[in-house]
Design a protein around this motif. Structure first.
Motif, PDB file in Angstrom:
ATOM      1  N   VAL A 201       4.676  -3.385   8.104  1.00 55.25           N
ATOM      2  CA  VAL A 201       6.031  -2.865   8.002  1.00 55.25           C
ATOM      3  C   VAL A 201       6.014  -1.684   7.032  1.00 55.25           C
ATOM      4  CG1 VAL A 201       6.773  -4.467   6.173  1.00 55.25           C
ATOM      5  CG2 VAL A 201       8.476  -3.433   7.691  1.00 55.25           C
ATOM      6  N   GLY A 202       6.683  -0.601   7.425  1.00 55.77           N
ATOM      7  CA  GLY A 202       6.835   0.560   6.559  1.00 55.77           C
ATOM      8  C   GLY A 202       8.185   0.491   5.849  1.00 55.77           C
ATOM      9  N   LEU A 203       8.269   1.095   4.665  1.00 56.35           N
ATOM     10  CA  LEU A 203       9.503   1.073   3.880  1.00 56.35           C
ATOM     11  C   LEU A 203       9.816   2.459   3.332  1.00 56.35           C
ATOM     12  CD1 LEU A 203       8.373  -2.237   2.465  1.00 56.35           C
ATOM     13  CD2 LEU A 203      10.604  -1.973   3.546  1.00 56.35           C
ATOM     14  N   ASP A 204      11.083   2.842   3.455  1.00 54.93           N
ATOM     15  CA  ASP A 204      11.550   4.170   3.070  1.00 54.93           C
ATOM     16  C   ASP A 204      12.760   4.004   2.153  1.00 54.93           C
ATOM     17  OD1 ASP A 204      11.568   7.220   3.870  1.00 54.93           O
ATOM     18  OD2 ASP A 204      13.659   6.554   3.982  1.00 54.93           O
TER      19      ASP A 204
ATOM     20  N   VAL B  12       0.849  -1.187   0.000  1.00 54.26           N
ATOM     21  CA  VAL B  12       0.000   0.000   0.000  1.00 54.26           C
ATOM     22  C   VAL B  12       0.890   1.244   0.000  1.00 54.26           C
ATOM     23  CG1 VAL B  12      -1.817   1.240   1.238  1.00 54.26           C
ATOM     24  CG2 VAL B  12      -1.723  -1.254   1.355  1.00 54.26           C
ATOM     25  N   PHE B  13       0.686   2.108  -0.996  1.00 58.46           N
ATOM     26  CA  PHE B  13       1.404   3.375  -1.016  1.00 58.46           C
ATOM     27  C   PHE B  13       0.784   4.311   0.019  1.00 58.46           C
ATOM     28  CE2 PHE B  13       2.313   1.596  -5.156  1.00 58.46           C
ATOM     29  CZ  PHE B  13       3.693   1.731  -5.188  1.00 58.46           C
ATOM     30  N   GLU B  14       1.616   5.094   0.632  1.00 60.94           N
ATOM     31  CA  GLU B  14       1.183   5.929   1.757  1.00 60.94           C
ATOM     32  C   GLU B  14       0.008   6.828   1.399  1.00 60.94           C
ATOM     33  OE1 GLU B  14       1.278   6.702   5.683  1.00 60.94           O
ATOM     34  OE2 GLU B  14       2.440   5.229   4.590  1.00 60.94           O
ATOM     35  N   TYR B  15       0.041   7.401   0.230  1.00 62.90           N
ATOM     36  CA  TYR B  15      -1.006   8.348  -0.166  1.00 62.90           C
ATOM     37  C   TYR B  15      -2.320   7.669  -0.526  1.00 62.90           C
ATOM     38  CZ  TYR B  15       1.700   7.122  -4.304  1.00 62.90           C
ATOM     39  OH  TYR B  15       2.412   6.438  -5.251  1.00 62.90           O
ATOM     40  N   ASP B  16      -2.352   6.332  -0.572  1.00 64.28           N
ATOM     41  CA  ASP B  16      -3.578   5.600  -0.874  1.00 64.28           C
ATOM     42  C   ASP B  16      -4.262   5.012   0.366  1.00 64.28           C
ATOM     43  OD1 ASP B  16      -3.407   6.037  -3.620  1.00 64.28           O
ATOM     44  OD2 ASP B  16      -2.225   4.213  -3.960  1.00 64.28           O
ATOM     45  N   ILE B  17      -3.738   5.283   1.540  1.00 69.81           N
ATOM     46  CA  ILE B  17      -4.301   4.693   2.756  1.00 69.81           C
ATOM     47  C   ILE B  17      -5.591   5.419   3.139  1.00 69.81           C
ATOM     48  CG2 ILE B  17      -3.921   4.278   5.226  1.00 69.81           C
ATOM     49  CD1 ILE B  17      -0.960   3.857   4.565  1.00 69.81           C
ATOM     50  N   SER B  18      -6.675   4.660   3.212  1.00 67.47           N
ATOM     51  CA  SER B  18      -7.982   5.226   3.576  1.00 67.47           C
ATOM     52  C   SER B  18      -8.040   5.516   5.071  1.00 67.47           C
ATOM     53  CB  SER B  18      -9.095   4.236   3.217  1.00 67.47           C
ATOM     54  OG  SER B  18      -8.994   3.081   4.054  1.00 67.47           O
TER      55      SER B  18
ATOM     56  N   LEU C 138       6.580   9.951   7.338  1.00 66.28           N
ATOM     57  CA  LEU C 138       5.812   8.963   6.580  1.00 66.28           C
ATOM     58  C   LEU C 138       6.745   8.038   5.798  1.00 66.28           C
ATOM     59  CD1 LEU C 138       3.112  11.304   5.002  1.00 66.28           C
ATOM     60  CD2 LEU C 138       2.713   9.554   6.734  1.00 66.28           C
ATOM     61  N   PRO C 139       6.475   6.734   5.816  1.00 67.89           N
ATOM     62  CA  PRO C 139       7.222   5.857   4.904  1.00 67.89           C
ATOM     63  C   PRO C 139       6.691   6.057   3.483  1.00 67.89           C
ATOM     64  CG  PRO C 139       5.576   4.593   6.100  1.00 67.89           C
ATOM     65  CD  PRO C 139       5.525   5.993   6.643  1.00 67.89           C
TER      66      PRO C 139
ATOM     67  N   GLY D  75      14.819   1.273   3.720  1.00 64.46           N
ATOM     68  CA  GLY D  75      14.744   1.204   5.176  1.00 64.46           C
ATOM     69  C   GLY D  75      13.495   0.484   5.638  1.00 64.46           C
ATOM     70  N   VAL D  76      13.661  -0.399   6.602  1.00 65.68           N
ATOM     71  CA  VAL D  76      12.576  -1.183   7.189  1.00 65.68           C
ATOM     72  C   VAL D  76      12.161  -0.488   8.484  1.00 65.68           C
ATOM     73  CG1 VAL D  76      11.956  -3.447   8.122  1.00 65.68           C
ATOM     74  CG2 VAL D  76      13.539  -3.280   6.171  1.00 65.68           C
ATOM     75  N   ILE D  77      10.874  -0.106   8.552  1.00 65.98           N
ATOM     76  CA  ILE D  77      10.394   0.739   9.650  1.00 65.98           C
ATOM     77  C   ILE D  77       9.190   0.099  10.332  1.00 65.98           C
ATOM     78  CG2 ILE D  77       9.544   3.046  10.243  1.00 65.98           C
ATOM     79  CD1 ILE D  77      10.621   3.940   7.455  1.00 65.98           C
ATOM     80  N   ASP D  78       9.199   0.108  11.655  1.00 68.02           N
ATOM     81  CA  ASP D  78       8.021  -0.256  12.462  1.00 68.02           C
ATOM     82  C   ASP D  78       7.420  -1.613  12.112  1.00 68.02           C
ATOM     83  OD1 ASP D  78       8.281   2.189  13.754  1.00 68.02           O
ATOM     84  OD2 ASP D  78       6.788   3.182  12.504  1.00 68.02           O
TER      85      ASP D  78
END
Length: 179
Positions: free
Chosen positions: A59-62, A6-12, A41-42, A77-80
């Motif tokens: 998991v978030g990715l940057d 899921v791309f960050e800007y598409d999260i409902s 934001l990732p 980067g692997v986040i949270d």
């Protein structure tokens, strides 16, 4: 188990609430209660769902360039990374890490990088602890304001080589915030 990218800007809003719930359950003492990121934001996330379509892993990715001893390296980067309490010890964390490995294959990424409090899961999945003097942009997670530049040898630093570049000890400038 199903894993979605899921791309960050598409999260409902609905999905955001479920992510927030999982993050605050997983990191109860430190995670902000008013957002789904700690400092920044990732770029995108992998979300794991059980058969009942409940969110059980995250998991978030940057993606960014960092400076390793004067040389640019491309880092994912692997986040949270977190798993809901009722789904722990069932391989969900390893499946999320495997999904990151699959995603990274054939892409312009030199290393996967993370900071881990407990290294066991990551070592089992091919990550290795490294020692580098790190430099990063300090962000106050409460006020979301820049505090300055931090420098320190961070024992929690782990990497996994996914490209042809070799890792080396020395100085690592994150060219941004610390995950």
């Amino acid at each position: 188990m199903k894993i979605d990218k899921v791309f960050e800007y598409d999260i409902s809003n609905e999905r955001s609430m479920k992510i927030q719930q999982l993050l605050t359950e997983s990191f109860p003492e430190v995670y902000p209660t008013d957002r789904i990121y700690f400092k920044q934001l990732p770029h995108f996330r992998f979300l794991a769902f059980n058969q009942e379509h409940q969110l059980i892993g995250h998991v978030g990715l940057d993606y960014r360039v960092m400076n390793l001893n004067g040389k640019a390296v491309k880092i994912l980067g692997v986040i949270d990374l977190c798993v809901s309490r009722n789904a722990r010890s069932q391989g969900v964390g390893s499946r999320l890490l495997l999904e990151i490995d699959r995603f990274s294959q054939g892409r312009n990424i030199d290393f996967l990088l993370l900071f881990a409090d407990n290294i066991n899961l990551y070592v089992r999945n091919g990550y290795q602890p490294v020692r580098n003097k790190c430099k990063w942009l300090q962000i106050n997670d409460e006020t979301q304001a820049t505090k300055g530049i931090g420098t320190e040898d961070l024992e929690e630093l782990m990497i996994k080589q996914v490209g042809m570049t070799k890792w080396s000890e020395g100085d690592l400038d994150l060219l941004g915030y610390l995950y």
